[in-house]
Motif scaffolding. Sequence first.
Motif, PDB file in Angstrom:
ATOM      1  N   PRO A 155       0.831  -1.211   0.000  1.00 40.08           N
ATOM      2  CA  PRO A 155       0.000   0.000   0.000  1.00 40.08           C
ATOM      3  C   PRO A 155       0.866   1.263   0.000  1.00 40.08           C
ATOM      4  N   SER A 156       1.976   1.209   0.775  1.00 44.26           N
ATOM      5  CA  SER A 156       3.035   2.223   0.623  1.00 44.26           C
ATOM      6  C   SER A 156       4.243   1.496   0.057  1.00 44.26           C
ATOM      7  N   THR A 157       5.092   2.222  -0.651  1.00 44.04           N
ATOM      8  CA  THR A 157       6.381   1.643  -1.039  1.00 44.04           C
ATOM      9  C   THR A 157       7.371   1.988   0.066  1.00 44.04           C
ATOM     10  N   MET A 158       7.946   0.947   0.671  1.00 42.61           N
ATOM     11  CA  MET A 158       8.825   1.174   1.824  1.00 42.61           C
ATOM     12  C   MET A 158      10.183   0.544   1.596  1.00 42.61           C
ATOM     13  N   LEU A 159      11.188   1.182   2.190  1.00 41.73           N
ATOM     14  CA  LEU A 159      12.557   0.666   2.107  1.00 41.73           C
ATOM     15  C   LEU A 159      13.021   0.334   3.514  1.00 41.73           C
ATOM     16  N   ALA A 160      13.533  -0.890   3.725  1.00 47.16           N
ATOM     17  CA  ALA A 160      14.218  -1.205   4.980  1.00 47.16           C
ATOM     18  C   ALA A 160      15.676  -1.397   4.602  1.00 47.16           C
ATOM     19  N   MET A 161      16.571  -0.734   5.322  1.00 45.74           N
ATOM     20  CA  MET A 161      17.970  -0.823   4.916  1.00 45.74           C
ATOM     21  C   MET A 161      18.908  -0.711   6.094  1.00 45.74           C
ATOM     22  N   THR A 162      20.054  -1.391   5.973  1.00 42.58           N
ATOM     23  CA  THR A 162      21.128  -1.216   6.942  1.00 42.58           C
ATOM     24  C   THR A 162      22.447  -1.028   6.202  1.00 42.58           C
ATOM     25  N   THR A 163      23.280  -0.157   6.739  1.00 45.34           N
ATOM     26  CA  THR A 163      24.668  -0.082   6.272  1.00 45.34           C
ATOM     27  C   THR A 163      25.584  -0.509   7.431  1.00 45.34           C
ATOM     28  N   GLY A 164      25.012  -1.263   8.355  1.00 44.76           N
ATOM     29  CA  GLY A 164      25.798  -1.796   9.471  1.00 44.76           C
ATOM     30  C   GLY A 164      25.682  -0.980  10.745  1.00 44.76           C
ATOM     31  N   ARG A 165      24.875   0.070  10.730  1.00 48.18           N
ATOM     32  CA  ARG A 165      24.640   0.850  11.956  1.00 48.18           C
ATOM     33  C   ARG A 165      23.145   0.953  12.220  1.00 48.18           C
ATOM     34  N   GLY A 166      22.542  -0.177  12.466  1.00 45.79           N
ATOM     35  CA  GLY A 166      21.105  -0.201  12.733  1.00 45.79           C
ATOM     36  C   GLY A 166      20.302  -0.395  11.453  1.00 45.79           C
ATOM     37  N   THR A 167      19.052  -0.796  11.644  1.00 44.59           N
ATOM     38  CA  THR A 167      18.129  -0.962  10.505  1.00 44.59           C
ATOM     39  C   THR A 167      17.112   0.165  10.558  1.00 44.59           C
ATOM     40  N   HIS A 168      16.969   0.855   9.451  1.00 42.96           N
ATOM     41  CA  HIS A 168      16.008   1.967   9.379  1.00 42.96           C
ATOM     42  C   HIS A 168      14.960   1.664   8.302  1.00 42.96           C
ATOM     43  N   ILE A 169      13.753   2.120   8.529  1.00 42.60           N
ATOM     44  CA  ILE A 169      12.699   1.954   7.509  1.00 42.60           C
ATOM     45  C   ILE A 169      12.257   3.336   7.019  1.00 42.60           C
ATOM     46  N   TYR A 170      12.156   3.430   5.710  1.00 40.32           N
ATOM     47  CA  TYR A 170      11.789   4.685   5.038  1.00 40.32           C
ATOM     48  C   TYR A 170      10.518   4.452   4.226  1.00 40.32           C
ATOM     49  N   THR A 171       9.774   5.508   3.998  1.00 37.61           N
ATOM     50  CA  THR A 171       8.571   5.417   3.162  1.00 37.61           C
ATOM     51  C   THR A 171       8.767   6.324   1.946  1.00 37.61           C
ATOM     52  N   LEU A 172       8.416   5.802   0.769  1.00 37.32           N
ATOM     53  CA  LEU A 172       8.568   6.592  -0.458  1.00 37.32           C
ATOM     54  C   LEU A 172       7.473   7.651  -0.507  1.00 37.32           C
ATOM     55  N   ASP A 173       7.903   8.918  -0.537  1.00 39.29           N
ATOM     56  CA  ASP A 173       6.948  10.012  -0.697  1.00 39.29           C
ATOM     57  C   ASP A 173       6.755  10.218  -2.190  1.00 39.29           C
ATOM     58  N   LYS A 174       5.612   9.717  -2.697  1.00 35.53           N
ATOM     59  CA  LYS A 174       5.432   9.731  -4.153  1.00 35.53           C
ATOM     60  C   LYS A 174       5.183  11.145  -4.679  1.00 35.53           C
ATOM     61  N   THR A 182      10.845   7.024   8.284  1.00 34.23           N
ATOM     62  CA  THR A 182       9.618   6.990   9.083  1.00 34.23           C
ATOM     63  C   THR A 182       9.756   6.090  10.314  1.00 34.23           C
ATOM     64  N   HIS A 183      10.690   5.114  10.282  1.00 33.80           N
ATOM     65  CA  HIS A 183      10.865   4.191  11.404  1.00 33.80           C
ATOM     66  C   HIS A 183      12.371   4.053  11.682  1.00 33.80           C
ATOM     67  N   PRO A 184      12.966   5.035  12.400  1.00 33.91           N
ATOM     68  CA  PRO A 184      14.417   4.954  12.635  1.00 33.91           C
ATOM     69  C   PRO A 184      14.778   3.847  13.604  1.00 33.91           C
ATOM     70  N   ASN A 185      15.947   3.261  13.354  1.00 36.68           N
ATOM     71  CA  ASN A 185      16.551   2.325  14.299  1.00 36.68           C
ATOM     72  C   ASN A 185      15.553   1.309  14.878  1.00 36.68           C
ATOM     73  N   ILE A 186      15.002   0.520  13.999  1.00 38.66           N
ATOM     74  CA  ILE A 186      13.995  -0.488  14.372  1.00 38.66           C
ATOM     75  C   ILE A 186      14.566  -1.471  15.390  1.00 38.66           C
ATOM     76  N   GLN A 187      13.786  -1.786  16.416  1.00 39.75           N
ATOM     77  CA  GLN A 187      14.168  -2.818  17.384  1.00 39.75           C
ATOM     78  C   GLN A 187      13.093  -3.902  17.375  1.00 39.75           C
ATOM     79  N   VAL A 188      13.459  -5.092  16.973  1.00 37.41           N
ATOM     80  CA  VAL A 188      12.486  -6.189  16.914  1.00 37.41           C
ATOM     81  C   VAL A 188      12.222  -6.683  18.343  1.00 37.41           C
ATOM     82  N   PRO A 189      10.946  -6.749  18.767  1.00 40.21           N
ATOM     83  CA  PRO A 189      10.667  -7.268  20.108  1.00 40.21           C
ATOM     84  C   PRO A 189      11.311  -8.645  20.300  1.00 40.21           C
TER      85      PRO A 189
END
Length: 322
Positions: A155-174, A182-189
């Motif tokens: 429904p949104s185009t989203m990017l999850a990415m890491t360059t080795g310093r945490g995983t961040h999630i971004y949302t494509l602003d069309k 939109t979701h910095p430094n994700i921590q999985v429960p």
Amino acid sequence: MKRLNSQMQQDGAPLELILLIRTLLAGCKEISFRVSQGALAGVLGSTLSENVQGETQKKLDVISNQILKDILKESGYVKAISSEEEDDVVPCHPEGKYLVSFDPLDGSSNTEINSLIGTIFSIAHAPQWMEPDDPSAFLQPGTQMVAAGYVLYGPSTMLAMTTGRGTHIYTLDKTHGGFLLTHPNIQVPEQTAEFSINASNQRHWEPPIQNYVADLLAGTEGPREKNYNMRWVAAMVGDIHRLLCRGGIFMYPYDKRDPSKPGKLRLLYEANPMAFLMEQAGGLASTGEGRIMEVMPEEIHQRVPVIIGSKDEVEACLTYYD
Ligand SMILES: O=P(O)(O)OC[C@H]1O[C@](O)(COP(=O)(O)O)[C@@H](O)[C@@H]1O
Ligand SMILES: [Mg+2]
Ligand SMILES: [Mg+2]
């Protein structure tokens, strides 16, 4: 909201890597557009050909692969590409500093039903000694990746990415075409009550997974003393996205059907990038025998068993292998 570029700079990514990632994502934005047009763009349905894994290629598999290949080859940053949809390594620029591996379209069977699909990628350094058509440079463990991620066409185009310093999630602003954080430094429960596995394969599973899943299904009356729920997107990219957002465990284990295929998922294109994202978000990723990112690949299209997700739950599953 922070832009992708500034986050990558803050994470210390070198300029050339940033430029390469931006190039790759330009390709993903084009795939996102084609996907969103669906039947109107004539991109749905199958081709008459099979890929090297013996799977019938969907039109979108071929189109996505071509888009990424063309844009990366032209960029000058990449020495060679390995792709799920290419029989062999694709030589690019002799001076390119990086190797890129990708599953151009994950979850192909979801294309016709307008359900979740995505692109999964990883990037490693290209050794200087390497000839661009030499596959051996791709045979390095996942610990050597410098970046990994996926773009989810939902429904949104989203990017999850890491360059080795945490995983961040971004949302494509069309509206302006940029990925916004939109979701910095994700921590999985660490704990979860949700699991994912294709239960239609149950009779083929090995004893550790048979026993583990039986205990999950026993709920409060079993040794885990907890009721579990189950989810299956049929696209690893969708399942892993859910895990990053709210935890869970995802399994595509070894099964006894075909000894030449130790699992369904591919190490270079699926398991390794997802393992890097998961570990950077505090989760775990194992084959059942060891850490996915430490598997030394023997060939580029190698498959591996995958047990990935919330730390405590993956550890609980691994006790069944002891
Ligand atoms: O057919 P199944 O068992 O549901 O398999 C689903 C799995 O296969 C995959 O779709 C394989 O990926 P491709 O679509 O890239 O071949 C995974 O994304 C997913 O987890
Ligand atoms: Mg895939
Ligand atoms: Mg694919």
